[in-house]
Structures are given as C-alpha cells and as structure tokens.
Design an enzyme around this catalytic site. Structure first.
Site, PDB file in Angstrom:
ATOM      1  N   VAL A  80      -9.264  -9.260 -10.877  1.00 18.48           N
ATOM      2  CA  VAL A  80      -8.637 -10.496 -11.346  1.00 18.48           C
ATOM      3  C   VAL A  80      -7.224 -10.229 -11.854  1.00 18.48           C
ATOM      4  O   VAL A  80      -6.300 -11.003 -11.584  1.00 18.48           O
ATOM      5  CB  VAL A  80      -9.504 -11.189 -12.421  1.00 18.48           C
ATOM      6  N   CYS A  81      -7.023  -9.135 -12.560  1.00 23.23           N
ATOM      7  CA  CYS A  81      -5.691  -8.804 -13.089  1.00 23.23           C
ATOM      8  C   CYS A  81      -4.706  -8.509 -11.966  1.00 23.23           C
ATOM      9  O   CYS A  81      -3.542  -8.911 -12.035  1.00 23.23           O
ATOM     10  CB  CYS A  81      -5.771  -7.632 -14.059  1.00 23.23           C
ATOM     11  N   THR A  82      -5.165  -7.845 -10.916  1.00 22.70           N
ATOM     12  CA  THR A  82      -4.309  -7.571  -9.773  1.00 22.70           C
ATOM     13  C   THR A  82      -3.951  -8.870  -9.062  1.00 22.70           C
ATOM     14  O   THR A  82      -2.788  -9.089  -8.691  1.00 22.70           O
ATOM     15  CB  THR A  82      -4.982  -6.580  -8.802  1.00 22.70           C
TER      16      THR A  82
END
Length: 149
Positions: free
Chosen positions: A43-45
């Site tokens: 999700v962060c990527t």
C-alpha cells in the site's frame, strides 16, 4: 491529528540524501505532507507511486510533496531511486513529526498511521485526510483541495 487552520509544525528531519529539511522553509507555497507506515510495502509503494504519477499536477498547482515515515534516510534513498520518486522523503525515527502532526498509530501501536495534510501558502492546514488502506484517495483529495486555492 492537526486540524484545519492549525499551523504547520516547525520541525526539521533528514531527507533521503542525508540533508536536513525544515518544513517551514516551504512557507509561501502550498505543501502536501503525507505520512505512511513503511517503505517497500504494497500500500505504501502504491501511495508513493501515485504521488509520483501525479507529481506534475501537484507542481502545476504550485505545491511540493513530502512523504514522511519512520524508516531511515538510507531506506528512503533506496525506494526513491527504485521507484523514481521526484519528491522529498523524510526520515522520522524518533517520531518527531508523527507527534507534532498528532498522527495516531495503527496495529496496536506497531505501525505509524497513514495521513495526508494539505498546507496552504500561509503555513496553515487547509485539509486533512486519513485512510489506512485507501492510499489512492489521499492523492485525489489533495489535488482537489489544491485546485480550490
């Protein structure tokens, strides 16, 4: 979390190149500050790549984008190079920014929360958004607010 109308905290953190960056140096232009839990996670990527893919729109709105997590500047450098991120990533291992922006933790305090702040050119919070697993909405919301300035 900081509320609409509150001032941008006067904090300095190390960026992915090992340089100290003060958030107040951006006063006079809109700023999007987004917090994310961890480098190189799904999700962060996706969130970082979303900001990258829309970076030109942020620039056209006169805004700079800054991502902040507890990861090291070395980790940020790797992800910035790998994902070709054109914006600043700041390292917050002591939770200085997390505390100043009043970001709640998730997963029993293990991970930092995901939040986005749009700061106006006067250094005041114009909008906040928090959604831990819907990173795409952070980008859409931030652009919408910037276009209303």
């Amino acid at each position: 979390m900081l509320n609409k109308g509150e001032l941008l905290p006067d904090i300095s953190l190390e960026d992915q190149d090992g340089k100290m960056v003060s958030l107040t140096n951006f006063k006079g232009q809109p700023l999007v500050v987004y917090f994310y839990p961890k480098d190189n996670t799904r999700v962060c990527t996706a969130q970082a790549c979303g900001f990258r893919d829309h970076y030109e729109e942020f620039q056209q709105a006169g805004a700079e984008v800054i991502g902040i997590s507890r990861d090291s500047s070395k980790s940020h450098k790797k992800v910035a190079n790998k994902r070709k991120l054109p914006f600043i990533l700041l390292s917050d291992p002591k939770k200085t920014a997390l505390s100043a922006f009043k970001i709640p933790s998730t997963l029993f305090g293990i991970l930092s929360g995901r939040a986005t702040f749009v700061i106006d050119k006067d250094g005041k919070v114009a909008h906040t958004f928090r959604a831990d697993f819907n990173a795409d909405q952070h980008i859409k919301q931030a652009l919408k607010v910037l276009k209303s300035f």
